[in-house]
Design an enzyme around this catalytic site. Structure first.
Site, PDB file in Angstrom:
ATOM      1  N   CYS A  37      88.621 -26.891  15.545  1.00 11.91           N
ATOM      2  CA  CYS A  37      90.074 -26.705  15.473  1.00 11.91           C
ATOM      3  C   CYS A  37      90.720 -27.829  14.660  1.00 11.91           C
ATOM      4  O   CYS A  37      90.476 -29.004  14.928  1.00 11.91           O
ATOM      5  CB  CYS A  37      90.670 -26.657  16.879  1.00 11.91           C
ATOM      6  SG  CYS A  37      92.464 -26.425  16.819  1.00 11.91           S
ATOM      7  N   GLY A  78      83.991 -17.142   8.023  1.00 13.00           N
ATOM      8  CA  GLY A  78      84.974 -17.516   7.009  1.00 13.00           C
ATOM      9  C   GLY A  78      85.138 -16.474   5.934  1.00 13.00           C
ATOM     10  O   GLY A  78      84.230 -16.193   5.171  1.00 13.00           O
TER      11      GLY A  78
END
Ligand SMILES: Cc1cc2nc3c(=O)[nH]c(=O)nc-3n(C[C@H](O)[C@H](O)[C@H](O)COP(=O)(O)O)c2cc1C
Length: 319
Positions: A100, A201
């Site tokens: 994060c 991703g």
């Protein structure tokens, strides 16, 4: 490249991957999902009736297996939270957030900041490993910034400490969500460890799932933003891999699924909260359709589901 059905997971997304969204993604083909991230310390110290934690941690019996994602920087808190979560019997695994980028998380040394403190990251995984028999995974990035890319040694360290698999988002913390994910770095991680690696991703279409697997050689794919308003993406990926026709949802199917999503939210959180929370989802479901902007503005003024349903039905079934 050989064709194989990937292990397909819904990537954790704070504010989004609650049980209704996870359930819909599972129905469409996600094999596994992950809760939104939760602070280990918060989980242990919040009052048991705290709504925020209850909502994040709630699961549904019809869901596909769901792992619980913890963030924190204190091995003792992570271990105790992992123990309690394991004892609850509700989750299929424990995932530790080391990716994060949000300052409120990294500022305390958690999330992607742990990629700058590999010894602490090692202690966290070691402690969690002793605390749970469930599959233990880590979600990481490729480094803090372009000058400190350390995905390979970091992943090797996580493997040595007992992580069962890794999910690698191919960006640095400094990139946040911008630029392109570096799939080559993910490939280097896959080559460097023996445990399974899930690539993550920029998978927004089924073809991208094939491309990321071809490039990285990974064992699976985690899809995040591509699933927003598009849980069908999981089914499309599976179809691409098993050679059946990949189809797009019709407007009627979009309407039906968006409304089902909304009804689950209303039954769970009550109409007032649910209708507000669903606004972002409605925007995603309508994304790319001509005239969607006006419909979105209109929906954002409506307090009740019946009115929203009417507007959506008029728009999506007008033809
Ligand atoms: C709104 C949002 C919330 C996210 N929350 C989390 C989270 O709670 N835990 C986590 O590990 N990653 C989180 N992520 C990162 C995603 O899991 C994923 O790694 C990232 O979006 C890249 O994958 P994608 O290109 O498929 O979206 C979040 C991403 C977004 C866009």
């Amino acid at each position: 490249m050989e064709q194989r059905i990937p292990r397909l997971t819904l990537a954790p997304m704070a504010g989004i991957s609650d049980w209704p969204f996870r359930l819909l993604c599972g129905e469409q083909g996600a094999d596994e999902t992950v809760t939104e991230m939760i602070s280990a310390q918060g989980y242990l110290t919040a009052p048991k009736d705290s709504r925020a934690y209850r909502y994040i941690m709630e699961t549904h019996s019809a869901e596909k297996p769901v792992a619980a994602q913890l963030f924190g920087h204190d091995p003792a808190y992570i271990a105790e939270a992992a123990r309690q979560i394991t004892d609850s019997g509700l989750y299929c695994g424990i995932d530790i957030n080391m990716g994060c980028p949000a300052p409120k998380v990294t500022g305390g040394g958690s999330g992607s900041a742990l990629m700058k403190t590999p010894q602490l990251a090692a202690s966290i995984v070691r402690a969690a490993r002793l605390a749970t028999q469930l599959p233990l995974s880590v979600k990481m990035r490729i480094g803090w910034d372009e000058h400190s890319i350390n995905a390979v040694p970091f992943a090797q360290m996580l493997e040595a400490e007992g992580a069962d698999f890794l999910t690698v988002h191919g960006r640095t913390r400094a990139q946040q969500y911008a630029g392109k994910a570096d799939w080559d770095q993910i490939a280097l991680v896959k080559k460097a460890v023996r445990i399974p690696v899930i690539a993550n991703g920029d998978v927004f279409q089924a073809e991208a799932a094939r491309a990321i697997l071809d490039t990285t050689g990974c064992d699976g794919v985690a899809v995040g933003r591509g699933a927003l308003g598009n849980p069908w993406l999981f089914q499309q990926i599976k179809r691409l891999f098993d050679g059946t026709e990949v189809s797009m949802p019709t407007r009627q199917e979009v309407l039906a699924l968006a409304l089902r999503h909304a009804r689950m939210m209303v039954a769970w959180k009550g109409e007032r909260h649910a209708v507000v929370e669903m606004r972002k989802h409605f925007a995603w479901y309508l994304k790319g359709m001509r005239g969607a902007a006006q419909v979105r503005s209109r929906i954002n003024t409506l307090p009740g589901l019946a009115e929203v349903e009417q507007v959506l039905t008029d728009f999506l079934c007008a033809d």
